[in-house]
Scaffold this motif. Structure first.
Motif, PDB file in Angstrom:
ATOM      1  N   HIS A 182       0.813  -1.351  -0.054  1.00 51.78           N
ATOM      2  CA  HIS A 182       0.106   0.004   0.145  1.00 51.78           C
ATOM      3  C   HIS A 182       0.899   1.312  -0.033  1.00 51.78           C
ATOM      4  CE1 HIS A 182      -3.617  -2.008   1.745  1.00 51.78           C
ATOM      5  NE2 HIS A 182      -3.755  -2.379   0.592  1.00 51.78           N
ATOM      6  N   LEU A 241      -8.187   4.541   4.405  1.00 52.14           N
ATOM      7  CA  LEU A 241      -7.675   3.333   4.886  1.00 52.14           C
ATOM      8  C   LEU A 241      -8.513   2.896   5.926  1.00 52.14           C
ATOM      9  CD1 LEU A 241      -4.861   5.481   4.672  1.00 52.14           C
ATOM     10  CD2 LEU A 241      -3.705   3.181   4.653  1.00 52.14           C
ATOM     11  N   ARG A 251      -8.159  -0.769   7.145  1.00 54.56           N
ATOM     12  CA  ARG A 251      -7.579  -2.102   6.943  1.00 54.56           C
ATOM     13  C   ARG A 251      -7.886  -2.821   8.108  1.00 54.56           C
ATOM     14  NH1 ARG A 251      -1.679  -0.645   4.942  1.00 54.56           N
ATOM     15  NH2 ARG A 251      -1.373   0.026   7.002  1.00 54.56           N
TER      16      ARG A 251
END
Length: 276
Positions: A85, A214, A216
């Motif tokens: 990423h 993000l 995640r």
């Protein structure tokens, strides 16, 4: 024999409370984890079993509910986790933003589920090197767990936490304690980040738009309906062509035409995305 009586009814009540509060699904495989974490709360409150604890929780929500939720949220993270990423950020996303946002010179990123802060601090370290100093770059970092947010905001990590970070990054962005056992993030890096408590299933006070979100290793704990709702909300608050990064074990179904799948759990808001 277990220290505290823990019945099927207790487990189902805890699972329902957690799901209704924050959308996290506690399946049967989480039973032992639930026992060990709530047992700590029972000892802390000097109670006798799970049933008594649940009665206490329901009658003292103002005092106990945050601690209950904090105990059951999983917090596993590290600096520059899922390095692909950050490679994409450096090689693809930032160069695109330097062109797309050249007039406003403004970039907004949201770390949704920031845990103890390693993710937003990693972002801040990377972005500081990639954008000119006259750009307005800010990171919003949110989490449901008030305890991990406190640690993130303080920005103090053990030597083990920062093990693996490049020496140059350590020297530039951290202050080492006299005994060498801990490292504190320098204020210059902290200034790029705002830490806030947020339940993703409730109203979002921020308006966006964000250039990157993000989320995640967060949606893995949600059921499909909750995930679908969250993806739609993310699309709505992303800037045109904005990006969403998920965790390594998370995916988005093809029915989500608001996003284009870039591979490696990276998604870009589609040019014709309908976010009404």
């Amino acid at each position: 024999m277990k220290e505290f009586l823990f019945t099927e009814r207790d487990f189902k009540e805890i699972a329902a409370l957690v799901y209704n509060a924050c959308g996290i699904v506690l399946g049967e495989h989480k039973r032992e984890m639930v026992y060990s974490r709530i047992a700590r709360r029972i000892r802390e409150r000097k109670l006798t079993d799970f049933s008594t604890y649940l009665a206490y929780l329901n009658s003292h929500k103002d005092q106990e509910f945050d601690a209950f939720i904090n105990a059951l949220t999983t917090n596993l993270t590290s600096f520059f986790r899922e390095s692909h990423h950050f490679d994409y950020l450096k090689k693809q996303l930032v160069p695109a933003l330097l062109v797309q946002n050249k007039n406003s010179r403004r970039v907004r990123i949201w770390s949704a589920g920031c845990s103890t802060g390693e993710e937003p601090y990693s972002l801040a370290m990377a972005l500081h090197e990639l954008f000119p100093s006259n750009w307005d770059v800010k990171i919003l970092a949110t989490d449901l767990d008030s305890n991990v947010l406190k640690k993130a905001h303080t920005g103090v990590y053990s030597a083990a936490n920062v093990n693996g970070l490049d020496d140059a990054l350590l020297k530039r962005w951290f202050l080492k304690s006299k005994d060498g056992e801990s490292y504190k993030v320098k204020p210059k890096l902290q200034q790029l980040i705002s830490f806030k408590r947020l339940n993703l299933l409730q109203n979002w006070p921020m308006k966006g738009p964000f250039d990157l979100i993000l989320c995640r290793n967060v949606v893995i704990y949600f059921d499909k309906d909750t995930k679908d709702l969250l993806f739609k909300r993310y699309a709505k608050i992303l800037a045109p062509h904005g990006h969403l990064f998920l965790g390594h074990s998370e995916t988005m179904g093809k029915e989500h035409t608001e996003f284009k799948n870039l591979g490696k759990t990276m998604y870009q808001k589609a040019a014709d995305a309908r976010t009404v």
